[in-house]
Design an enzyme around this catalytic site. Structure first.
Site, PDB file in Angstrom:
ATOM      1  N   SER A  20      -2.185   1.318  46.226  1.00  0.00           N
ATOM      2  CA  SER A  20      -3.613   1.077  46.020  1.00  0.00           C
ATOM      3  C   SER A  20      -4.349   2.352  45.626  1.00  0.00           C
ATOM      4  O   SER A  20      -5.196   2.345  44.722  1.00  0.00           O
ATOM      5  CB  SER A  20      -4.235   0.508  47.304  1.00  0.00           C
ATOM      6  OG  SER A  20      -3.700  -0.748  47.626  1.00  0.00           O
ATOM      7  N   GLY A  91      -1.803  -7.228  39.918  1.00  0.00           N
ATOM      8  CA  GLY A  91      -3.087  -7.846  40.211  1.00  0.00           C
ATOM      9  C   GLY A  91      -4.180  -6.822  40.424  1.00  0.00           C
ATOM     10  O   GLY A  91      -5.339  -7.043  40.049  1.00  0.00           O
ATOM     11  N   ARG A 119      -2.130 -16.122  38.551  1.00  0.00           N
ATOM     12  CA  ARG A 119      -2.916 -15.667  39.696  1.00  0.00           C
ATOM     13  C   ARG A 119      -4.409 -15.899  39.461  1.00  0.00           C
ATOM     14  O   ARG A 119      -4.914 -15.741  38.348  1.00  0.00           O
ATOM     15  CB  ARG A 119      -2.625 -14.192  39.998  1.00  0.00           C
ATOM     16  CG  ARG A 119      -1.175 -13.987  40.411  1.00  0.00           C
ATOM     17  CD  ARG A 119      -0.868 -12.573  40.799  1.00  0.00           C
ATOM     18  NE  ARG A 119      -1.529 -12.204  42.048  1.00  0.00           N
ATOM     19  CZ  ARG A 119      -1.368 -11.015  42.636  1.00  0.00           C
ATOM     20  NH1 ARG A 119      -0.573 -10.109  42.091  1.00  0.00           N
ATOM     21  NH2 ARG A 119      -1.992 -10.745  43.767  1.00  0.00           N
ATOM     22  N   GLN A 166      -9.669  -6.228  46.116  1.00  0.00           N
ATOM     23  CA  GLN A 166      -9.682  -6.269  44.657  1.00  0.00           C
ATOM     24  C   GLN A 166     -10.990  -6.865  44.143  1.00  0.00           C
ATOM     25  O   GLN A 166     -11.576  -6.360  43.175  1.00  0.00           O
ATOM     26  CB  GLN A 166      -8.477  -7.065  44.151  1.00  0.00           C
ATOM     27  CG  GLN A 166      -7.155  -6.373  44.437  1.00  0.00           C
ATOM     28  CD  GLN A 166      -5.958  -7.196  43.990  1.00  0.00           C
ATOM     29  OE1 GLN A 166      -6.102  -8.299  43.458  1.00  0.00           O
ATOM     30  NE2 GLN A 166      -4.766  -6.663  44.194  1.00  0.00           N
ATOM     31  N   ASP A 312      -0.212  -7.914  52.857  1.00  0.00           N
ATOM     32  CA  ASP A 312       0.991  -7.627  52.073  1.00  0.00           C
ATOM     33  C   ASP A 312       2.232  -7.460  52.939  1.00  0.00           C
ATOM     34  O   ASP A 312       3.359  -7.515  52.435  1.00  0.00           O
ATOM     35  CB  ASP A 312       0.789  -6.362  51.235  1.00  0.00           C
ATOM     36  CG  ASP A 312      -0.155  -6.601  50.069  1.00  0.00           C
ATOM     37  OD1 ASP A 312      -0.291  -7.766  49.641  1.00  0.00           O
ATOM     38  OD2 ASP A 312      -0.758  -5.627  49.588  1.00  0.00           O
TER      39      ASP A 312
END
Length: 425
Positions: A20, A91, A119, A166, A312
């Protein structure tokens, strides 16, 4: 690739850089003035997709393994790409870059692999459109490929229906290009790497409870950033050392940001033996070293506010649960259904193929632990987290565990199997 039952786990490891933070370092460096230098960068396929996208928009980026130098051109320095921006499997790239592109006065198209094309993107299309961007799902299904016509944005306050870093980040990044204050309120606080890093680059970002706000038109200045190890990657080795007998493993330089440390809390709820050492702050992020030893795990319930901090890691938590005594219930995790694979289905199917007793639910799963587990061929669904989670299961299962697509781990951990071999025997 074959994984066999391990007699012990021993050693010391450094895990790859946080995915990230690696993505964000490239993106924010590209729209800052001057040079940004990243050390500890995750040299994985997803992060390379981010680099390639910004190179197509005129940003000079030099990468040497985990060292990346970005020559930023400022908030308005990106140029219109001549070709489709290929986000690969990422993503994070897709959603965050959409926020930036929404503020740029040109048209761009984003597309990626088969997984990305399934997605959900309506979650960013809606708020970015409210801000003035014109975003079209070219196949009319609210998924990629996306065409984005940017520019002339206005600030909004958005109540997000999902707790997603996100989504939050896409809106905050679009907010950079607005006059006034843009804010996002989430139902549950998601990871805050965007807020921390943008603040370091010079943006006026504030956080209050579940709301993050940003002032538009800041002057962002290039930074030197040390990227800590990814706790999502550490999770596999936390699990391995917990379920394999005679284990003692030191994991160095782990990002222990409290919006990301749910795996540690969940593991400790299950009885894991984890020692924290050398707590410190690195480039605004909380970091520590971990010592993990074998333990007798027991079932637990994982739900509510804890879920966004470990979403995750749920596949590998489910593996731990299969080797624990008693029942583990995971709920409030509907997001698992729209990850790189439907992770409820892929986890439950593979656990049961190994001899576990797992049941999928609409928003999670129930795992009846303590069954005898055996190796099988794992269906990865081209999902890196499924492959790595069941490699860990293979270390504690009888027989041999194989994979239909072992190489999908390159998305986030290219040297995963080498590290596994180094510490297990």
């Amino acid at each position: 690739m074959e994984i066999k039952k391990a007699n012990h786990i021993k050693g010391q490891i450094h895990i790859p850089g946080d995915k990230s933070i690696s993505h964000r370092g490239v993106m924010f460096g590209a729209i800052a003035d001057g040079t940004t230098e990243l050390t500890g960068f995750l040299d994985g396929a997803d992060c390379r997709s981010t680099i390639a996208c910004f190179q197509k928009m005129g940003i000079a980026i030099k990468q040497d393994a985990d060292h990346v130098v970005i020559q930023g051109k400022g908030l308005h320095g990106l140029t219109e790409p001549r070709n489709i921006l290929d986000v690969g499997n990422s993503g994070t790239t897709t959603r965050l870059i959409s926020g930036i592109l929404s503020g740029c006065p040109f048209t761009s198209t984003l597309n990626g692999d088969a997984s990305i094309q399934k997605r959900p993107m309506q979650r960013i299309i809606k708020p970015l459109s409210m801000m003035g961007a014109r975003i079209t799902s070219l196949r009319g299904n609210d998924c990629a490929p996306l065409e984005i016509k940017g520019g002339d944005l206005h600030a909004i306050h958005y109540d997000s229906p999902v707790a997603s870093a996100q989504v939050k980040s896409a809106i905050l990044l679009a907010g950079l290009y607005c006059d006034g204050t843009t804010s996002v309120t989430e139902p549950v606080l998601s990871r805050n790497h965007t807020e921390l890093m943008l603040r370091g680059f010079g943006a006026n970002v504030t956080s209050s409870g579940r709301t993050a706000s940003i002032e538009g038109n800041p002057h962002l200045v290039g930074q030197k950033i040390q990227i800590p190890g990814d706790i999502s990657s550490a999770a596999y080795f936390i699990a391995a050392a917990s379920i394999v007998p005679n284990a003692e493993l030191m994991i160095y330089n782990v990002n222990c940001n409290p919006t990301r440390d749910g795996i540690l809390k969940a593991a400790e709820q299950m009885g894991a033996d984890i020692t924290y050492e050398n707590r410190r702050k690195v480039s605004g992020e909380e970091v520590c070293d971990l010592i993990v030893r074998s333990s007798s795990l027991h079932g637990t319930t994982i739900e509510g506010d804890l879920i966004p901090t470990l979403i995750d890691e749920i596949p590998v938590i489910a593996v731990m649960a299969a080797f624990a005594e008693g029942d583990t219930i995971i709920r409030d995790a509907k997001e698992l259904r729209v990850k790189e694979s439907d992770r409820v289905t892929s986890v439950v199917e593979n656990l049961n193929a190994m001899g576990a007793d797992a049941i999928g639910t609409e928003d999670g799963m129930i795992i009846h632990g303590g069954r005898s587990m055996h190796g099988t061929q794992i269906k990865t669904y081209a999902d890196h987290r499924i492959a790595m989670s069941f490699a860990i299961a293979g270390l504690a299962a009888d027989g041999v565990t194989t994979f239909d697509d072992p190489d999908c781990v390159v998305i986030s951990y290219p040297n995963f199997y080498d590290t596994l071999q180094k510490i297990s025997s």
